[in-house]
Write a protein that holds these residues in place. Sequence first.
Motif, PDB file in Angstrom:
ATOM      1  N   GLU A   1       0.672  -1.041  -0.075  1.00  0.00           N
ATOM      2  CA  GLU A   1       0.164  -0.188   0.064  1.00  0.00           C
ATOM      3  C   GLU A   1       0.803   1.204  -0.194  1.00  0.00           C
ATOM      4  OE1 GLU A   1      -3.956   1.872   2.148  1.00  0.00           O
ATOM      5  OE2 GLU A   1      -2.840   0.060   3.158  1.00  0.00           O
ATOM      6  N   VAL A   2       1.936   1.173   0.938  1.00  0.00           N
ATOM      7  CA  VAL A   2       2.877   2.393   0.822  1.00  0.00           C
ATOM      8  C   VAL A   2       3.704   2.869  -0.480  1.00  0.00           C
ATOM      9  CG1 VAL A   2       4.805   3.537   2.147  1.00  0.00           C
ATOM     10  CG2 VAL A   2       2.926   2.338   3.545  1.00  0.00           C
ATOM     11  N   SER A   3       3.931   1.439  -0.860  1.00  0.00           N
ATOM     12  CA  SER A   3       4.870   1.585  -2.147  1.00  0.00           C
ATOM     13  C   SER A   3       3.947   2.313  -3.413  1.00  0.00           C
ATOM     14  CB  SER A   3       5.395   0.356  -2.737  1.00  0.00           C
ATOM     15  OG  SER A   3       4.429  -0.554  -3.028  1.00  0.00           O
ATOM     16  N   LEU A   4       2.608   1.870  -3.332  1.00  0.00           N
ATOM     17  CA  LEU A   4       1.528   2.658  -4.306  1.00  0.00           C
ATOM     18  C   LEU A   4       1.404   4.132  -4.127  1.00  0.00           C
ATOM     19  CD1 LEU A   4      -0.524  -0.537  -4.549  1.00  0.00           C
ATOM     20  CD2 LEU A   4       1.001   0.454  -6.413  1.00  0.00           C
ATOM     21  N   GLN A   5       1.396   4.527  -2.841  1.00  0.00           N
ATOM     22  CA  GLN A   5       0.818   5.756  -2.504  1.00  0.00           C
ATOM     23  C   GLN A   5       2.176   6.950  -2.405  1.00  0.00           C
ATOM     24  OE1 GLN A   5      -1.142   5.180   1.186  1.00  0.00           O
ATOM     25  NE2 GLN A   5      -2.949   4.275   0.162  1.00  0.00           N
ATOM     26  N   GLN A   6       3.381   6.403  -2.284  1.00  0.00           N
ATOM     27  CA  GLN A   6       4.444   7.256  -1.895  1.00  0.00           C
ATOM     28  C   GLN A   6       5.320   7.254  -2.899  1.00  0.00           C
ATOM     29  OE1 GLN A   6       4.642   9.109   1.145  1.00  0.00           O
ATOM     30  NE2 GLN A   6       2.605   8.396   1.693  1.00  0.00           N
ATOM     31  N   HIS A   7       6.158   8.280  -2.857  1.00  0.00           N
ATOM     32  CA  HIS A   7       7.151   8.491  -3.785  1.00  0.00           C
ATOM     33  C   HIS A   7       8.552   7.946  -3.201  1.00  0.00           C
ATOM     34  CE1 HIS A   7       5.160  11.020  -6.695  1.00  0.00           C
ATOM     35  NE2 HIS A   7       4.831  11.750  -5.810  1.00  0.00           N
TER      36      HIS A   7
END
Length: 211
Positions: free
Chosen positions: A199-205
């Motif tokens: 989830e974080v990998s898809l939302q954050q740069h």
Amino acid sequence: MATVLITGFEPFAGETLNPSWQVASALQGWQLDEEVMVSAVKLPCVFKQSLLTLEQAVNQLQPAVVIMLGQATGCSQLRLEKIASNYIDATIADNSGQQPRNALTASHGPAAYFSNLPINAMIRALHFQHIPAQLSLSAGSYVCNHSFYGLMHLIKNQYASIKGGFIHLPCLPEQVLNKPDTPSMELASQIKALKICIEVSLQQHADQLLA
């Protein structure tokens, strides 16, 4: 629908389980939402074949994110790898019996690549959920690092839009029943951790490096 590719390795060094594949296979088909689904691919613990299998999967699936998983015996927490080194020095043979020493993954590649996953944000999110995790600056010199470097080399030269990186996982409790001094982590906790990382990998740069 966007695809997140999760890879894990087959067992090696006489083991019957590898937590990386146990976690990856448990995530096969998992959907973060209606727009993102996970595909899991098992990699052989073989230097040459691991890269061929990885490249075939990336070419076929065209994923938005690739998170590779491996086993780190003796580790008590998730290790999010920052650096893929262009160096092979196998202290044990791979599953085909090959044991390259003092060699390179890519003869004309740079000395190292950085993961372009948002590692710092992933670690913060894991800690918020009380899951032990740390930044690691060495993925070793075995098949894990070799395949991690191969992924980043592929991203650099063919798939600049892909986010990719590697996470080392602790052993599972059933792997250390006769090894009381070897740390482990329950499968359910590791699966939960990877869902957070996805989830974080898809939302954050990606982490920004300061000049």
